[in-house]
Design a protein around this motif. Structure first.
Motif, PDB file in Angstrom:
ATOM      1  N   PHE A  30       0.714  -1.144  -0.039  1.00  0.00           N
ATOM      2  CA  PHE A  30       0.073   0.196   0.061  1.00  0.00           C
ATOM      3  C   PHE A  30       0.733   1.316   0.269  1.00  0.00           C
ATOM      4  O   PHE A  30       0.286   2.497  -0.143  1.00  0.00           O
ATOM      5  CB  PHE A  30      -0.843  -0.184   1.028  1.00  0.00           C
ATOM      6  CG  PHE A  30      -1.937  -1.171   1.317  1.00  0.00           C
ATOM      7  CD1 PHE A  30      -2.880  -1.592   0.232  1.00  0.00           C
ATOM      8  CD2 PHE A  30      -1.647  -2.119   2.604  1.00  0.00           C
ATOM      9  CE1 PHE A  30      -3.431  -2.717   0.590  1.00  0.00           C
ATOM     10  CE2 PHE A  30      -2.286  -3.102   2.624  1.00  0.00           C
ATOM     11  CZ  PHE A  30      -3.482  -3.703   1.587  1.00  0.00           C
ATOM     12  N   ALA A 298      -5.861  -5.711  -0.602  1.00  0.00           N
ATOM     13  CA  ALA A 298      -5.120  -5.303  -1.773  1.00  0.00           C
ATOM     14  C   ALA A 298      -5.344  -5.765  -3.087  1.00  0.00           C
ATOM     15  O   ALA A 298      -5.545  -4.992  -4.237  1.00  0.00           O
ATOM     16  CB  ALA A 298      -3.678  -6.068  -1.693  1.00  0.00           C
ATOM     17  N   SER A 303      -8.349  -0.785  -1.951  1.00  0.00           N
ATOM     18  CA  SER A 303      -6.692  -0.453  -1.943  1.00  0.00           C
ATOM     19  C   SER A 303      -6.550   0.913  -2.336  1.00  0.00           C
ATOM     20  O   SER A 303      -7.104   1.294  -3.283  1.00  0.00           O
ATOM     21  CB  SER A 303      -6.014  -1.367  -3.048  1.00  0.00           C
ATOM     22  OG  SER A 303      -4.769  -1.609  -2.848  1.00  0.00           O
TER      23      SER A 303
END
Length: 330
Positions: A30, A298, A303
């Motif tokens: 991230f 993710a 995300s």
């Protein structure tokens, strides 16, 4: 009394390593890890964390399994190996389902279950299991570990980094000796850290200056490389510089864990140290569940890539994992 204290010290060290590994994963998924402090954090964690866990494995195995009946020790190590292998299966399949968003196919599942595929950010769990398997098979010999054995293990680990990796195409061999075709943490190359952990447990010294001098010698070439080239030496498959490079960091983790364990009674830091020890005792839970949640987010539209998001996600993730663990215990 010594045994109890040393176990607590290793729990704290495992807690530090667990928090570091989860932070690294959050930044990789991230954050923006290609510059600034985030690049330094990720590089340091990558260099030291797996090696640090192997040191802890060796330490704990020496205390728990090497001092009693050989057969019983081997059985317990093999049981832990199975636990880690199951964790690899769960994490690996979660990565393929959530992050890679693979369509359900039996051949994918079969490849993971038979260790012919090592899904991303899960391969370290398979290597943990492989280390315990080798440790169980070599238990009688590892009981005789001394300084010369550690030096010999270091020579073997570093020399094995010059194996022609490109010729290793078997996925099982890749798990034990490395390969250019598979991403693994090979047992032979990293084995020196397991042996060093066994030796540290037998010596029962803190701080252990013999370990420090050995670690400094191993790490110096890598430190020079990182300073000159502003990056890490080869990691997959591992180079000798990378294998040796983590040694000083592992010793510092061990030093810090021992210091925290000795001043735990101080009111101000007592609670945080207890939390570290708690996370260390439940490190497999934290590593596995954090992987599953990271992969799930993710692979979703939730995300986002920014360092602030990565740090925030890290804190929220730890809160959620601790909450869930406490609820299960209650």
């Amino acid at each position: 009394m010594v045994k109890k204290e040393r176990n607590q010290e290793i729990d704290i060290m495992k807690g530090l390593l667990t928090l570091a590994m989860i932070l690294c994963h959050c930044l990789q998924f991230f954050g923006k890890e290609d510059a600034g402090i985030e690049k330094i954090l990720v590089n340091v964690i990558n260099l030291t964390t797996f090696s640090g866990f192997l040191f802890c494995f060796g330490f704990v195995c020496c205390l728990a399994y090497f001092q009693g009946d050989t057969r019983r020790g081997i059985v317990h190590m093999l049981r832990n190996m199975i636990r880690l292998l199951l964790a690899f299966y769960i994490s690996g399949l979660a990565y393929m389902a959530f992050k890679e968003q693979k369509i359900f196919r039996k051949d994918f599942i079969r490849e993971v279950l038979t260790l012919r595929r090592y899904p991303g950010w899960s391969e370290f769990l398979a290597s943990f299991a492989a280390v315990l398997l080798v440790g169980a098979l070599l238990l009688p010999a590892l009981r005789k570990t001394n300084g010369w054995v550690v030096i010999g293990a270091a020579v073997v680990s570093l020399a094995s980094c010059f194996i022609p990796y490109e010729k290793i195409t078997n996925p099982w061999l890749a798990l034990f000796i490395g390969s250019g075709s598979y991403t693994t943490f090979p047992v032979l190359q990293y084995g020196v850290y397991f042996v060093a952990g066994v030796w540290a447990a037998k010596r029962k010294k803190w701080p252990d200056w013999k370990l420090f001098f050995g670690a400094a010698i191993l790490s110096t070439p890598c430190i020079w490389y990182c300073w000159k080239y502003n990056g890490l030496p080869g990691r997959f498959p591992p180079t000798a510089l990378f294998i040796g490079g983590g040694a000083l960091g592992v010793w510092i983790y061990h030093l810090l864990a021992g210091a925290l364990g000795k001043i735990k009674s101080v009111t101000i830091i007592g609670k945080p140290v207890e939390v570290l020890s708690f996370i260390g005792r439940n490190s497999l839970y934290y590593l596995l569940m954090s992987n599953i949640l990271i992969f799930a987010v993710a692979g979703s539209k939730f995300s986002y890539r920014a360092n602030g998001y990565a740090y925030g996600f890290y804190i929220v993730l730890l809160v959620i994992l601790t909450y869930l663990e406490r609820q299960i215990r209650k």
